[in-house]
Enzyme design. Structure first.
Site, PDB file in Angstrom:
ATOM      1  N   ASN A   9       6.449 -20.516 -20.990  1.00  0.00           N
ATOM      2  CA  ASN A   9       5.324 -19.995 -21.162  1.00  0.00           C
ATOM      3  C   ASN A   9       5.210 -20.047 -22.848  1.00  0.00           C
ATOM      4  O   ASN A   9       6.182 -19.342 -23.426  1.00  0.00           O
ATOM      5  CB  ASN A   9       5.084 -18.608 -20.867  1.00  0.00           C
ATOM      6  CG  ASN A   9       3.969 -17.961 -21.149  1.00  0.00           C
ATOM      7  OD1 ASN A   9       3.171 -18.593 -22.089  1.00  0.00           O
ATOM      8  ND2 ASN A   9       3.601 -16.598 -21.350  1.00  0.00           N
ATOM      9  N   TRP A  10       4.595 -21.029 -23.355  1.00  0.00           N
ATOM     10  CA  TRP A  10       4.568 -21.388 -24.902  1.00  0.00           C
ATOM     11  C   TRP A  10       3.790 -20.219 -25.591  1.00  0.00           C
ATOM     12  O   TRP A  10       4.035 -20.250 -26.876  1.00  0.00           O
ATOM     13  CB  TRP A  10       4.173 -22.532 -25.255  1.00  0.00           C
ATOM     14  CG  TRP A  10       5.072 -23.805 -24.655  1.00  0.00           C
ATOM     15  CD1 TRP A  10       6.024 -23.763 -23.710  1.00  0.00           C
ATOM     16  CD2 TRP A  10       4.764 -25.088 -25.131  1.00  0.00           C
ATOM     17  NE1 TRP A  10       6.678 -24.983 -23.751  1.00  0.00           N
ATOM     18  CE2 TRP A  10       5.923 -25.848 -24.312  1.00  0.00           C
ATOM     19  CE3 TRP A  10       3.738 -25.834 -25.805  1.00  0.00           C
ATOM     20  CZ2 TRP A  10       6.038 -27.039 -24.552  1.00  0.00           C
ATOM     21  CZ3 TRP A  10       3.989 -27.275 -26.093  1.00  0.00           C
ATOM     22  CH2 TRP A  10       4.979 -27.953 -25.346  1.00  0.00           C
ATOM     23  N   LYS A  11       3.014 -19.422 -24.890  1.00  0.00           N
ATOM     24  CA  LYS A  11       2.177 -18.402 -25.607  1.00  0.00           C
ATOM     25  C   LYS A  11       1.317 -18.976 -26.679  1.00  0.00           C
ATOM     26  O   LYS A  11       1.172 -20.126 -26.440  1.00  0.00           O
ATOM     27  CB  LYS A  11       3.066 -17.129 -25.861  1.00  0.00           C
ATOM     28  CG  LYS A  11       3.998 -16.442 -24.819  1.00  0.00           C
ATOM     29  CD  LYS A  11       4.623 -15.338 -25.085  1.00  0.00           C
ATOM     30  CE  LYS A  11       5.358 -14.745 -23.768  1.00  0.00           C
ATOM     31  NZ  LYS A  11       5.949 -13.582 -24.069  1.00  0.00           N
ATOM     32  N   HIS A  96      -0.681 -12.038 -17.009  1.00  0.00           N
ATOM     33  CA  HIS A  96       0.513 -11.839 -18.009  1.00  0.00           C
ATOM     34  C   HIS A  96       0.392 -10.432 -18.618  1.00  0.00           C
ATOM     35  O   HIS A  96      -0.834 -10.042 -18.830  1.00  0.00           O
ATOM     36  CB  HIS A  96       0.726 -12.873 -18.871  1.00  0.00           C
ATOM     37  CG  HIS A  96       1.992 -12.839 -19.675  1.00  0.00           C
ATOM     38  ND1 HIS A  96       2.223 -11.982 -20.691  1.00  0.00           N
ATOM     39  CD2 HIS A  96       3.080 -13.501 -19.539  1.00  0.00           C
ATOM     40  CE1 HIS A  96       3.459 -11.947 -21.010  1.00  0.00           C
ATOM     41  NE2 HIS A  96       4.007 -13.098 -20.637  1.00  0.00           N
ATOM     42  N   GLU A  98       0.737  -9.562 -21.306  1.00  0.00           N
ATOM     43  CA  GLU A  98      -0.031  -9.375 -22.727  1.00  0.00           C
ATOM     44  C   GLU A  98      -1.416  -9.505 -22.384  1.00  0.00           C
ATOM     45  O   GLU A  98      -2.322  -9.324 -23.445  1.00  0.00           O
ATOM     46  CB  GLU A  98       0.560 -10.857 -23.664  1.00  0.00           C
ATOM     47  CG  GLU A  98       1.850 -10.395 -24.045  1.00  0.00           C
ATOM     48  CD  GLU A  98       2.948 -11.617 -24.199  1.00  0.00           C
ATOM     49  OE1 GLU A  98       2.468 -12.803 -24.270  1.00  0.00           O
ATOM     50  OE2 GLU A  98       4.295 -11.451 -24.434  1.00  0.00           O
ATOM     51  N   GLU A 168       7.901  -9.659 -14.629  1.00  0.00           N
ATOM     52  CA  GLU A 168       8.342  -9.508 -15.987  1.00  0.00           C
ATOM     53  C   GLU A 168       8.248  -7.956 -16.607  1.00  0.00           C
ATOM     54  O   GLU A 168       7.304  -7.672 -16.780  1.00  0.00           O
ATOM     55  CB  GLU A 168       7.290 -10.518 -17.099  1.00  0.00           C
ATOM     56  CG  GLU A 168       7.559 -11.858 -16.317  1.00  0.00           C
ATOM     57  CD  GLU A 168       6.951 -12.589 -17.784  1.00  0.00           C
ATOM     58  OE1 GLU A 168       7.787 -13.697 -18.105  1.00  0.00           O
ATOM     59  OE2 GLU A 168       5.618 -12.482 -18.240  1.00  0.00           O
ATOM     60  N   GLY A 174      10.242 -10.474 -24.994  1.00  0.00           N
ATOM     61  CA  GLY A 174      10.446 -10.605 -26.381  1.00  0.00           C
ATOM     62  C   GLY A 174      11.253  -9.682 -27.152  1.00  0.00           C
ATOM     63  O   GLY A 174      11.290  -9.592 -28.236  1.00  0.00           O
ATOM     64  N   SER A 214      13.084 -11.906 -21.881  1.00  0.00           N
ATOM     65  CA  SER A 214      14.399 -12.390 -22.793  1.00  0.00           C
ATOM     66  C   SER A 214      15.361 -13.148 -21.801  1.00  0.00           C
ATOM     67  O   SER A 214      16.399 -13.124 -21.890  1.00  0.00           O
ATOM     68  CB  SER A 214      14.951 -11.077 -23.327  1.00  0.00           C
ATOM     69  OG  SER A 214      13.985 -10.506 -24.051  1.00  0.00           O
ATOM     70  N   GLY A 235       9.744 -17.319 -22.081  1.00  0.00           N
ATOM     71  CA  GLY A 235       8.867 -17.308 -23.316  1.00  0.00           C
ATOM     72  C   GLY A 235       9.692 -18.036 -24.400  1.00  0.00           C
ATOM     73  O   GLY A 235       9.837 -19.224 -24.475  1.00  0.00           O
ATOM     74  N   GLY A 236      10.079 -17.140 -25.453  1.00  0.00           N
ATOM     75  CA  GLY A 236      10.814 -17.598 -26.480  1.00  0.00           C
ATOM     76  C   GLY A 236      11.882 -18.868 -26.471  1.00  0.00           C
ATOM     77  O   GLY A 236      11.866 -19.874 -27.032  1.00  0.00           O
TER      78      GLY A 236
END
Ligand code: 13P
Length: 251
Positions: A9-11, A96, A98, A168, A174, A214, A235-236
């Protein structure tokens, strides 16, 4: 049997050119990954078509990060599930944390999004997970159970079998703070049990449940070794081709 999946997930990261380069690097590096691992990337909307062209002929599937809860029409700024499918997406991330937290998405919206995604041939990656205060109050099972009951369980068995679930925990996203394999494993088993109670064991056994928060090359192998963890939503670490592929090599 259910699939092993690593999804990135590149966000809201990468400009178009950087995203295209990242996709090219991932395609190149993906040749080394075991054949039975499904790889998915979810770039921002603006990148989907051109990244989709880069992925053509590769083993990597394309996902969006969200879709509208309406079919089409006067909904300025929204992107429909049909548009995503026509741009080459096979998947869409829905619910998600977010989106729930910053854009007010609730179970009602998510039921509409899940249905509309499925009607347009997209497989949803449906996210659940508790906040820190819910975990600290020991209410994580209750929260995740409610998220499943209120949205996912509105679907028919046939529809649910096309869904990928991502657990998640919000406190792990993150933050560099990963759930331990024990913490994640017990929630994954709980999710599968809930699905089996609602839809039967064969359906529950066929659904992939991913861990996100993470997740990185140094902890993925331990997480993926748990019986009910079928992969990761990253993610990251999905923004570096080498890390993303290293995670996919952790099965
Ligand atoms: P991080 O891997 O950056 O913690 O993000 C996880 C996530 O939210 C994936 O959807």
């Amino acid at each position: 049997m259910r699939k092993k999946i690593v999804a990135g997930n590149w966000k809201m990261n990468t400009l178009l050119q950087d995203g295209e380069n990242l996709a090219k690097d991932i395609v190149k590096a993906s040749e080394a990954v075991r054949d039975d691992v499904t790889l998915i990337i979810a770039p921002p909307f603006t990148h989907l078509h051109s990244v989709g062209m880069i992925l053509e002929g590769s083993r990597i599937l394309l996902s969006a990060q969200n879709c509208a809860d309406m079919d089409k029409g006067a909904y300025t700024g929204e992107v429909s599930a049909g548009m995503l499918a026509s741009a080459g997406c096979s998947h869409v991330i829905l619910g998600h944390s977010e989106r729930r937290e910053y854009y007010g998405e609730n179970s009602g919206t998510l039921v509409r999004k899940l249905r509309i995604a499925l009607e347009n041939g997209l497989s949803p990656v449906f996210c659940v997970g508790e906040r820190l205060e819910e975990r600290e109050a020991g209410r994580h099972f209750e929260t995740v159970g409610r998220q499943l009951e209120e949205a996912l369980f509105a679907l028919t068995r046939e529809q649910v079998e096309k869904v990928i679930i991502a657990y998640e925990p919000v406190w792990a996203i993150g933050t560099g703070k990963t759930a331990t394999s024990g913490q994640a494993g017990e929630i994954h088993s709980f999710i599968r049990k809930k699905i089996s109670e609602k839809y039967g064991q064969p359906t529950a056994d066929g659904i992939s449940i991913l861990y996100g928060g993470s997740c990185k090359p140094s902890n993925a192998a331990e997480l993926f070794s748990m019986p009910d963890i079928d992969g990761g939503l990253i993610g990251g670490a999905s923004l570096k081709a080498a890390d993303f592929i290293a995670i996919a090599n952790c099965f």
